[in-house]
Design a protein around this motif. Structure first.
Motif, PDB file in Angstrom:
ATOM      1  N   LYS A   1       9.883   1.187  -7.370  1.00  0.00           N
ATOM      2  CA  LYS A   1       9.543   2.175  -6.356  1.00  0.00           C
ATOM      3  C   LYS A   1      10.477   3.353  -6.575  1.00  0.00           C
ATOM      4  CE  LYS A   1       8.686   2.751  -1.461  1.00  0.00           C
ATOM      5  NZ  LYS A   1       8.695   2.110  -0.157  1.00  0.00           N
TER       6      LYS A   1
ATOM      7  N   GLU B   1      -1.328  -1.238  -1.591  1.00  0.00           N
ATOM      8  CA  GLU B   1      -0.977  -1.096  -0.185  1.00  0.00           C
ATOM      9  C   GLU B   1      -1.920  -1.984   0.603  1.00  0.00           C
ATOM     10  OE1 GLU B   1      -1.530   2.882   1.191  1.00  0.00           O
ATOM     11  OE2 GLU B   1      -3.593   2.983   0.505  1.00  0.00           O
TER      12      GLU B   1
ATOM     13  N   TYR C   1       5.813   6.262  -2.323  1.00  0.00           N
ATOM     14  CA  TYR C   1       5.325   5.614  -1.109  1.00  0.00           C
ATOM     15  C   TYR C   1       4.882   4.160  -1.307  1.00  0.00           C
ATOM     16  CZ  TYR C   1       5.513  10.091   1.222  1.00  0.00           C
ATOM     17  OH  TYR C   1       5.945  11.266   1.770  1.00  0.00           O
ATOM     18  N   ARG C   2       4.867   3.673  -2.522  1.00  0.00           N
ATOM     19  CA  ARG C   2       4.520   2.263  -2.738  1.00  0.00           C
ATOM     20  C   ARG C   2       5.238   1.744  -3.976  1.00  0.00           C
ATOM     21  NH1 ARG C   2      -1.908   2.303  -3.894  1.00  0.00           N
ATOM     22  NH2 ARG C   2      -1.932   3.884  -2.308  1.00  0.00           N
TER      23      ARG C   2
ATOM     24  N   GLY D   1      -0.355   0.183  -8.158  1.00  0.00           N
ATOM     25  CA  GLY D   1       0.331   0.075  -6.874  1.00  0.00           C
ATOM     26  C   GLY D   1      -0.626  -0.410  -5.817  1.00  0.00           C
TER      27      GLY D   1
END
Length: 93
Positions: free
Chosen positions: A6, A31, A80-81, A29
């Motif tokens: 990350k 989420e 962000y991920r 990635g």
């Protein structure tokens, strides 16, 4: 799977350098939450001083086959991920 990472830099080009990405590398990635997930596979096409351009494929819990976006994208913030390098042949579109 090859290591999760990350990046700390919000600038996509700097994040790519932080992650050690080279042109042609693909990262994945994910989420999600308890009842859903979404994955993006980004292949680095071009790396400038301030901009990184990717080819993007996505898949979700509702549509688990990889789908390729119609155009390149330069709008990612990679911090962000968590990301991992894709295995050869893992992302098929």
């Amino acid at each position: 799977m090859t290591g999760m990472m990350k990046p700390t830099n919000r600038n996509a080009a700097a994040a790519c350098r932080e992650m050690g990405l080279n042109i042609g590398d693909t990262i994945i990635g994910r989420e999600g939450g308890p009842n859903w997930w979404s994955e993006s596979a980004l292949t680095l096409l071009w790396l400038g001083e301030e901009t990184a351009v990717f080819r993007e494929a996505i898949r979700t819990d509702r549509d688990p086959e990889w789908r390729l976006f119609d155009s390149e994208t330069a709008g990612w913030h990679l911090n962000y991920r968590e990301w991992r390098f894709a295995e050869p042949g893992e992302v098929t579109v």
